[in-house]
Design an enzyme around this catalytic site. Structure first.
Site, PDB file in Angstrom:
ATOM      1  CG  ASP A 323      48.115  22.062  60.814  1.00  0.00           C
ATOM      2  OD1 ASP A 323      47.231  21.312  61.536  1.00  0.00           O
ATOM      3  OD2 ASP A 323      49.425  21.721  60.110  1.00  0.00           O
ATOM      4  CG  ASP A 516      52.265  20.928  57.365  1.00  0.00           C
ATOM      5  OD1 ASP A 516      52.590  19.898  57.515  1.00  0.00           O
ATOM      6  OD2 ASP A 516      51.316  20.998  58.393  1.00  0.00           O
ATOM      7  CG  ASP A 520      46.782  22.351  57.364  1.00  0.00           C
ATOM      8  OD1 ASP A 520      45.513  21.891  57.994  1.00  0.00           O
ATOM      9  OD2 ASP A 520      47.800  22.078  57.136  1.00  0.00           O
TER      10      ASP A 520
END
Length: 623
Positions: A323, A516, A520
């Protein structure tokens, strides 16, 4: 050593002295040789009791049964010295193994000695009351003095200090804490007095979650551990039946078909030697110990692995997917410009800050910070957050929309094109385009180094997934050296991309996703291995992940892979070494070349060497 280990040590010393004395005495071949039963019972009575209990409980085939049969058989054949020696060396090996396991557990306990004993609450008269952290409610003001552990997660309301976070993150460099900073439980307050307003209950605090993860890690077994368990389940009965066959069949063949003396003593002794050699202690003990030490070593480095199965999967990682925001960037956004505005910049920023005031997203926080004033919630009405797009609201009765290009298209509004790198918040007021606010995010200090380190450890492909716009995403990917980037993705789109990458990878290759945020969590669950940023990451991400990085530093991803690979390498070293030595010695024992002393090495010696090798997994500092 604990009391139990000391007791075994004293028995070993007593039995060894007794055996040496008997060897020096001229006992001859008569009944005096029965005196060897004294050291035998001193050192082996507990093994005989365990073997008896196993037979009564119908759990016959274990190492206690093998040792009891082999040693009693040797004594019945008149080989008193060998019988006592086998039991003595077996107990020495067991003591060493017990001490090694205890030492590794103590090391891990010291690493994880972060559970606070109490929390300080200020009484009405100003005195400090020490209470159980479990009794502290959310919103309570607690006081942490120098040298004390922070018991519960919270926000510093008063004071400043330096915190030692090494037990959580593995990093020796202290961190500063000032008013307004979020602090997590388990850190040690080094200098000043801190007054902290708790934001979680103790059971939900970082320290509790870490301890829970480490304590439950052993319940999730790897394929190697499961293989060894199944192997021992079938292997031990097989070798017992093999020993019976070795004791009976050759003498019968010699007697019935070759007209030779059966030599029962010779073949029974070979069968007993065969039993001692076959004991699976080295495998049964060293493999779980290797994983236990690997998980403990990773914890020491600030990497929490939830089970040995995840450690094994991580060692096979070949593709790492990131990410962007909060993972490879700091997630600390700043407004860097306002463009194509039809309203005054201050008024446009004010509308953006008010519209986003109910959101906890880092971009929303950056707008609040740039606005710099307290938000009057009475001016805001009809707030609607559209996932992956933005928000709409009524501000002072005027319809305001703040979000990305998708939101503008959804509302049928043509927006200006941004050629600058960064995150763009397009604004519409009264149904008309009002300009955009450009927000910049900084890369994490070790982000570029982390990608390079992954390629050094053999990662074939690095990919970045982000909901950010294409220009900003491509700029970050180019700066970091990431191979592929997919931008402007909704949470569901990220799952779809990971599904595609899972289909593209090799059968034995594993895909790692690092994230995080709350959005996600589905991707972390879907990847072969999910790695979450633990210090600033969301609870949902940490719960969904298989591995947690306690200091949010992406450089730890490569370190986690190296730790996993070292652990698995040690596991396979022990498997090949133990099985290899045993097979060779079993063959030699069956044909009469290996005697009982070789059998002792094949059992106790191999176990000790395997345990010593397993403990190496605890050492991760130089990885």
């Amino acid at each position: 050593m604990n009391k139990k280990q000391k007791k075994v040590l004293y028995r070993i010393i007593a039995a060894a002295i007794c055996m040496v004395v008997l060897l020096l005495l001229p006992l001859g071949e008569g009944p005096l040789r029965l005196l060897f039963l004294i050291p035998y019972l001193i050192i082996g009575y507990d093994i005989l009791i365990k073997a008896g209990k196993g037979i009564l409980n119908r759990q016959v085939f274990d190492e206690n049964f093998l040792m009891a049969v082999a040693t009693l058989g040797a004594i019945l054949l008149g080989e008193y010295t060998e019988g006592v020696a086998v039991m003595l060396f077996y107990q020495i090996g067991e003591l060493f193994q017990s001490y090694a396991v205890g030492k590794s557990r103590r090391n891990i306990s010291q690493l994880m000695d972060i559970r606070p004993d109490y929390a300080n609450i200020e009484g009405e008269d100003g005195s400090l009351l020490q209470v159980d952290p479990d009794e502290v409610e959310i919103g309570t003001l607690i006081l942490v003095q120098p040298g004390e552990k922070i018991p519960i997660d919270g926000v510093v309301e008063e004071g400043k200090s330096t915190l030692n976070t090494s037990a959580l993150t593995g990093e020796s460099l202290p961190r500063d804490a000032v008013e307004g900073d979020e602090v997590i439980s388990g850190c040690i307050n080094l200098t000043g007095v801190l007054k902290i307003r708790t934001t979680r209950e103790f059971g939900e605090s970082t320290v509790s979650k870490i301890l829970d993860l480490v304590e439950n890690a052993s319940s999730r077994k790897s394929r190697s551990e499961n293989f060894i368990s199944k192997f021992a389940k079938y292997y031990t009965p097989a070798v017992c039946y093999g020993a019976v066959a070795l004791a009976i069949l050759p003498p019968l063949v010699r007697m019935l078909f070759l007209s030779l003396t059966p030599e029962w003593n010779v073949w029974v002794f070979r069968a007993l030697t065969f039993l001692v050699i076959s004991c699976p202690c080295a495998l049964v003990i060293s493999i779980p110990l290797s994983f236990f030490a690997g998980i403990g070593g990773a914890s020491k480095a600030g990497v929490l692995v939830k089970g040995s199965n995840y450690l094994e999967t991580l060692s096979q990682a070949k593709c790492v997917v990131f990410d962007k925001t909060g993972t490879m960037t700091q997630g600390v956004f700043e407004v860097s410009g306002i463009y194509h505005n039809t309203l005054e910049k201050e008024q446009l920023l004010e509308y953006a800050a008010l519209a986003e005031s109910y959101s906890t997203h880092p971009i929303s926080k950056s707008l609040q910070k740039a606005y710099g004033k307290s938000v009057d919630k009475s001016r805001i009405a009809d707030v609607e957050e559209i996932s992956g797009n933005g928000v709409t609201a009524l501000i002072d009765g005027r319809p305001v929309a703040a979000g990305n290009e998708k939101l503008m298209k959804r509302l049928g509004i043509t927006c200006a094109e941004c050629t600058e790198a960064g995150t763009v918040v397009h604004m519409a007021v009264d149904g008309s385009y009002a300009g955009y606010i450009l927000i910049s995010d900084l890369l994490k200090p070790h982000a570029k180094e982390a990608v390079a380190a992954l390629k050094q450890v053999g990662i074939k492909k690095t990919v970045m997934l982000t909901g950010d716009r294409k220009l900003a995403a491509e700029q970050v990917a180019a700066e970091l050296g990431i191979d592929q980037v997919y931008s402007e993705l909704l949470p569901a789109d990220k799952v779809s991309r990971v599904e595609e990458l899972l289909q593209e990878k090799g059968r034995k290759d594993q895909l790692v996703f690092v994230g995080d945020g709350i959005n996600d969590a589905p991707v972390l669950s879907r990847a072969d291995i999910g790695i979450a940023m633990g210090a600033l990451g969301s609870d949902a991400a940490i719960e969904a992940a298989d591995v947690v990085l306690m200091d949010d530093d992406p450089i730890k991803i490569a370190k986690a892979i190296r730790i996993a690979r070292k652990c698995i390498r040690i596991v396979y070293e022990n498997i090949y070494f133990a099985i290899g030595v045993k097979v060779i010695c079993l063959i030699l024992g069956a044909v009469g070349i290996a005697n009982m002393w070789v059998a002792i090495f094949a059992d106790v010696g191999v176990m000790v060497l395997a345990v010593v090798n397993a403990i190496r997994a605890l050492s991760v500092r130089k990885l």
